[in-house]
Structures are given as structure tokens and as C-alpha cells.
Design a protein around this motif. Sequence first.
Motif, PDB file in Angstrom:
ATOM      1  N   THR A 336      88.025   8.314 -20.074  1.00 14.37           N
ATOM      2  CA  THR A 336      87.501   9.406 -19.147  1.00 14.37           C
ATOM      3  C   THR A 336      86.545   8.635 -17.908  1.00 14.37           C
ATOM      4  N   THR A 337      86.062   9.737 -17.099  1.00 17.42           N
ATOM      5  CA  THR A 337      85.411   8.941 -15.762  1.00 17.42           C
ATOM      6  C   THR A 337      83.875   9.315 -16.309  1.00 17.42           C
ATOM      7  N   LEU A 338      83.080   8.483 -15.678  1.00 14.85           N
ATOM      8  CA  LEU A 338      81.655   8.717 -15.717  1.00 14.85           C
ATOM      9  C   LEU A 338      81.343  10.013 -15.434  1.00 14.85           C
ATOM     10  N   GLY A 339      81.910  10.642 -14.253  1.00 14.27           N
ATOM     11  CA  GLY A 339      81.509  11.913 -13.891  1.00 14.27           C
ATOM     12  C   GLY A 339      82.131  13.300 -14.767  1.00 14.27           C
ATOM     13  N   ASP A 340      83.120  13.030 -15.179  1.00 14.25           N
ATOM     14  CA  ASP A 340      83.874  13.924 -16.154  1.00 14.25           C
ATOM     15  C   ASP A 340      82.773  13.765 -17.459  1.00 14.25           C
ATOM     16  N   ALA A 341      82.614  12.477 -17.810  1.00 16.00           N
ATOM     17  CA  ALA A 341      81.602  12.618 -19.138  1.00 16.00           C
ATOM     18  C   ALA A 341      80.000  13.034 -18.816  1.00 16.00           C
ATOM     19  N   ALA A 342      79.940  13.272 -17.523  1.00 15.47           N
ATOM     20  CA  ALA A 342      78.357  13.684 -17.043  1.00 15.47           C
ATOM     21  C   ALA A 342      77.529  12.608 -17.785  1.00 15.47           C
ATOM     22  N   VAL A 343      77.887  11.301 -17.763  1.00 17.39           N
ATOM     23  CA  VAL A 343      76.872  10.435 -18.182  1.00 17.39           C
ATOM     24  C   VAL A 343      75.445  10.355 -17.647  1.00 17.39           C
ATOM     25  N   LYS A 344      75.185  10.518 -16.263  1.00 16.70           N
ATOM     26  CA  LYS A 344      74.091  10.544 -15.659  1.00 16.70           C
ATOM     27  C   LYS A 344      73.243  12.047 -16.160  1.00 16.70           C
ATOM     28  N   THR A 345      74.169  13.107 -16.062  1.00 21.30           N
ATOM     29  CA  THR A 345      73.319  14.358 -16.422  1.00 21.30           C
ATOM     30  C   THR A 345      73.058  14.615 -17.854  1.00 21.30           C
ATOM     31  N   GLU A 346      73.942  13.936 -19.074  1.00 24.06           N
ATOM     32  CA  GLU A 346      73.801  14.145 -20.150  1.00 24.06           C
ATOM     33  C   GLU A 346      72.685  13.000 -20.890  1.00 24.06           C
ATOM     34  N   THR A 347      72.522  12.007 -20.108  1.00 20.24           N
ATOM     35  CA  THR A 347      71.780  10.880 -20.611  1.00 20.24           C
ATOM     36  C   THR A 347      70.522  10.199 -19.770  1.00 20.24           C
ATOM     37  N   GLY A 348      70.636  10.735 -18.557  1.00 19.62           N
ATOM     38  CA  GLY A 348      69.565  10.264 -17.356  1.00 19.62           C
ATOM     39  C   GLY A 348      69.773   8.618 -17.006  1.00 19.62           C
ATOM     40  N   MET A 349      70.808   8.031 -17.744  1.00 11.50           N
ATOM     41  CA  MET A 349      70.984   6.525 -17.375  1.00 11.50           C
ATOM     42  C   MET A 349      72.021   6.593 -16.125  1.00 11.50           C
ATOM     43  N   ARG A 350      71.698   5.364 -15.461  1.00  7.66           N
ATOM     44  CA  ARG A 350      72.475   5.167 -14.234  1.00  7.66           C
ATOM     45  C   ARG A 350      73.403   3.986 -14.647  1.00  7.66           C
ATOM     46  N   VAL A 351      74.609   3.946 -14.690  1.00  6.94           N
ATOM     47  CA  VAL A 351      75.389   2.724 -14.919  1.00  6.94           C
ATOM     48  C   VAL A 351      75.540   1.952 -13.622  1.00  6.94           C
ATOM     49  N   ILE A 352      75.175   0.508 -13.821  1.00  7.71           N
ATOM     50  CA  ILE A 352      74.911   0.018 -12.471  1.00  7.71           C
ATOM     51  C   ILE A 352      76.199  -0.957 -12.494  1.00  7.71           C
ATOM     52  N   ALA A 353      77.019  -1.311 -13.444  1.00  9.73           N
ATOM     53  CA  ALA A 353      77.970  -2.368 -13.437  1.00  9.73           C
ATOM     54  C   ALA A 353      78.930  -2.036 -14.759  1.00  9.73           C
ATOM     55  N   VAL A 354      80.335  -2.385 -14.570  1.00 10.18           N
ATOM     56  CA  VAL A 354      81.234  -2.244 -15.773  1.00 10.18           C
ATOM     57  C   VAL A 354      82.096  -3.351 -15.641  1.00 10.18           C
ATOM     58  N   ARG A 355      82.040  -4.153 -16.874  1.00 10.41           N
ATOM     59  CA  ARG A 355      82.895  -5.231 -17.045  1.00 10.41           C
ATOM     60  C   ARG A 355      84.035  -4.703 -17.857  1.00 10.41           C
ATOM     61  N   ARG A 356      85.338  -4.977 -17.150  1.00  8.22           N
ATOM     62  CA  ARG A 356      86.479  -4.435 -17.620  1.00  8.22           C
ATOM     63  C   ARG A 356      86.932  -5.367 -18.892  1.00  8.22           C
ATOM     64  N   ALA A 357      87.322  -4.505 -19.921  1.00  8.52           N
ATOM     65  CA  ALA A 357      87.968  -5.266 -21.187  1.00  8.52           C
ATOM     66  C   ALA A 357      89.314  -5.736 -20.558  1.00  8.52           C
ATOM     67  N   GLY A 358      89.544  -7.184 -20.888  1.00  8.45           N
ATOM     68  CA  GLY A 358      90.818  -7.939 -20.793  1.00  8.45           C
ATOM     69  C   GLY A 358      90.999  -7.974 -19.397  1.00  8.45           C
ATOM     70  N   ALA A 359      89.948  -7.864 -18.347  1.00  7.61           N
ATOM     71  CA  ALA A 359      90.639  -8.221 -16.970  1.00  7.61           C
ATOM     72  C   ALA A 359      90.773  -9.408 -16.671  1.00  7.61           C
ATOM     73  N   GLY A 360      91.766  -9.811 -15.897  1.00  4.26           N
ATOM     74  CA  GLY A 360      92.175 -11.263 -15.799  1.00  4.26           C
ATOM     75  C   GLY A 360      93.374 -11.600 -16.738  1.00  4.26           C
ATOM     76  N   SER A 361      93.783 -10.741 -17.621  1.00  3.08           N
ATOM     77  CA  SER A 361      94.724 -11.100 -18.638  1.00  3.08           C
ATOM     78  C   SER A 361      95.889 -10.100 -18.405  1.00  3.08           C
ATOM     79  N   ASP A 362      95.891  -8.974 -19.375  1.00  4.53           N
ATOM     80  CA  ASP A 362      96.974  -7.994 -19.307  1.00  4.53           C
ATOM     81  C   ASP A 362      96.510  -6.953 -18.181  1.00  4.53           C
ATOM     82  N   ARG A 363      95.363  -6.930 -17.704  1.00  4.50           N
ATOM     83  CA  ARG A 363      94.698  -6.001 -16.727  1.00  4.50           C
ATOM     84  C   ARG A 363      94.619  -6.888 -15.456  1.00  4.50           C
ATOM     85  N   VAL A 364      95.541  -7.309 -14.831  1.00  8.19           N
ATOM     86  CA  VAL A 364      95.394  -8.280 -14.016  1.00  8.19           C
ATOM     87  C   VAL A 364      95.340  -7.623 -12.484  1.00  8.19           C
ATOM     88  N   ASP A 365      95.331  -6.230 -12.512  1.00  6.94           N
ATOM     89  CA  ASP A 365      95.163  -5.546 -11.213  1.00  6.94           C
ATOM     90  C   ASP A 365      93.629  -5.202 -11.087  1.00  6.94           C
TER      91      ASP A 365
END
Length: 403
Positions: A336-365
Motif C-alpha cells: 500500500t501507499t503511505l497516503g492510503d495507509a494514512a501513516v501521518k494521520t494515524e501515527t503523526g510520524m513523518r517518513v523521511i526516507a525509504v530504503r527499498r528491499a532488494g534494490a540493486g538486484s531483482d528490483r533494478v528499476d
Amino acid sequence: MAADEVSYEPVSVKEVLAEMKDTAELLIDLSYSAVLLGSDEVAQEVVALEEKMSVLQMRARMSILMAARSPDDAEALAPVLGIVGAAEKISDAAGDIAKVILEDIGLPDEMRSALPEALETLVRAAIADDSRLVGMTLGGLNLETETGVRALAIHRGDNWLLNPTAGTMLQAGDIVLFRGPDAGIADVYPDATGDEYEPPNQPETDSSDLERAVDTLVLMKDMGELAVDLAYGSILFDSEDLADEVFELEAEVDALQSRFEAWTLRAAGRADDPISLRGLVQLSNSTEVISDAALEISEGVLRGLSTHPVVREAVYESDEIIVRLVVDPESHLDGTTLGDAAVKTETGMRVIAVRRAGAGSDRVDQKPWDISPGPETRLSAGDVMIAKGTRAGADRLAELAEG
């Protein structure tokens, strides 16, 4: 005005560093808000906080020097002194930004027209004696849930309450810095002050070169703020990956400054009064200093030096904490997306960065790090979120991430 005398007294280095971190982050927020809102009152609060930071950094340096008793101590504490110096640089840069307003240095209308894209509204509200908010806690008022407005800080007499909690009770005479959407501010401000809220004017602009310069400056501002957040994250998690991102962001800000200078010089050639652009140049220089300071904060990690335990604890125990959470395959956040999960509204937390799982291997895009996550950012199992907010909010976000 003569500065207050400061003499050595035993203090907790951890507590002073935590307070310096919170103060530096608030200074960045308030200084840009003062400019974008054209507010002398908010700019004056920056000056008051800058003086507070001067005292904090002096006490921190004294305590660190007292703690160094051997070459090994000196080696371990050198990066700590670097972090103290970086926080001081951020404070000085914020003060220079505020002076653009206080000293009426030239600033074009295009800068304030960037307000909607740059940040939510920030107001300075003096709690009136007969306000219904007097004697109530922030948690009891439930402002953030009902209006989207939060109290960033409270200036009470000579003291500052940074990142006040749900249990913080408001008193008559408090100067509260509220941040939130215009509609929410319009509800809260009259209740606090007894005066009607007047939203800032949005001037019309017609200079494409100036608009490009201002757009570039706003992007520099956003990247500088993010670099500071990630720098503190890098020392909290002893993460070379985050420190590398800070390095890249600082280089990008340098490149943006060159682009900004080109657009500003072109605009000056067409301006009736080129002196009116001085404020933009001062903003650009101060913003570049902030990104340089972020790099200094993370320099110890970049050079392979272990983060001193007192620094890691100070970052963790500051009023607004940074957390690292992994999205579990059983989590509601998976897919799901941060918006659809209402992360900021539900928790008050601001997600400032996301490290992608497997980036650079099977998720080369995908790039390894998404350093500008927004409501449309989609999460997947194994992704690492770096988020910022209160401890209570961090606990709620952890529940969402863990499933």
C-alpha cells in the motif's frame, strides 16, 4: 546587546546534545517560515532561539573538553565536537535567514508566492488570559486529530518547550508556534489569541526567471532539511548508507546553488531594482551552509569512526526521535501507499526516507533510497522506513510496520 556570561557547570553532554538537535531543527523550520510568511514575529523567535543555541554549544564544548583525558578520548570525542560545531552553523545560518525579514533585505514577491508548495502555515500565537485553551493539555485539546494543527514549540518566559507532548498544559502568556493547514489555523488561532486569523497574501508574479530561481531555492531548502534529518539518522543507526545519501544531497544542493545563481543573475539583468534580489542571495548562501553542516554531522560515519554512545543516545532521547522500521510481510503496509495507509494521520510520524528491499538486484528499476517519500510512495515487505516524530507515534508506526 551584550551576551549573557557562561561559566562551566557540570551538565549531561547527552542532554545538551539532544537539546541542540531539537533546537537546530526548530531553527531551520522557523527561519524559512519567517521568510515565506513575511513574519517579523516569527523571525524574532529565531533570534531568541539562536541565543539559546549559543549557550548550549558553549556548555557542550566545555563538558566535552573536560571529558577528554587521553589520546583515545580525544579520538572518540572529536566527531562529537564536529556535531556541536555543525549545530552552531545551522543556528547561525537560520539567524541569517531571519535577518532577511528583520533587516528588510530585498525579497521579491515570487518568494512568498512559493508558500503553498514550500510548507504548511506557521503562526505565532500568544495565549490570551481569557482563552479557552488556558489550563488545557495539548492531548486534551486533540488539535492535531481535529484540525491538523500541531504545536511545534512553546516560548514561556525565558524558557523554551521544544516539541511539547500531549501532557503539556497551556498557560496564559505562552507564545505557541502552531503549524498546520490554513483551515485548521483559522480555527485554532482565534481560540488561542482572541483575534481573527488573517492568512498571508499570495502575490501575483510574472517573471519566469525569478520563478525558476525561487523554485530552485525551495528545492535547496527541502534537500537541506532532509540532509539534516538523514545526518542525525546516520549517527543514530551508524549507517554509512544514510551518510552517503547526505553526501549526495550536499553535492546536489551545491549544484542547485549554481543553477540558482544563474537564474538570479538573469533576472537581475531585467529587474528595475536588482538590489531587491539581495534577500534571495542571502537565503541561498544560508541554505548551502545548512547542507554543509549536515555533511559535518555525518562525517564521522563517512570516515568509518564509530558513533560515540553519548551521541547515539542523545539523538534517540531528543524530543523528536528518528526510528528505523522494516515493513513486515504480514503488515498492512505491505503493498500500500503511505497516503492510503494514512501513516501521518494515524501515527503523526513523518517518513523521511525509504530504503527499498532488494534494490540493486531483482528490483533494478528502483534506487536503493527514496529520499522524498510522499503519499503516493508504495511500500513493500522488506522496505526500511526512516521516520521522525514522537515516541508515542513511533510505537504506533511500529505496530503498523510489524503487522
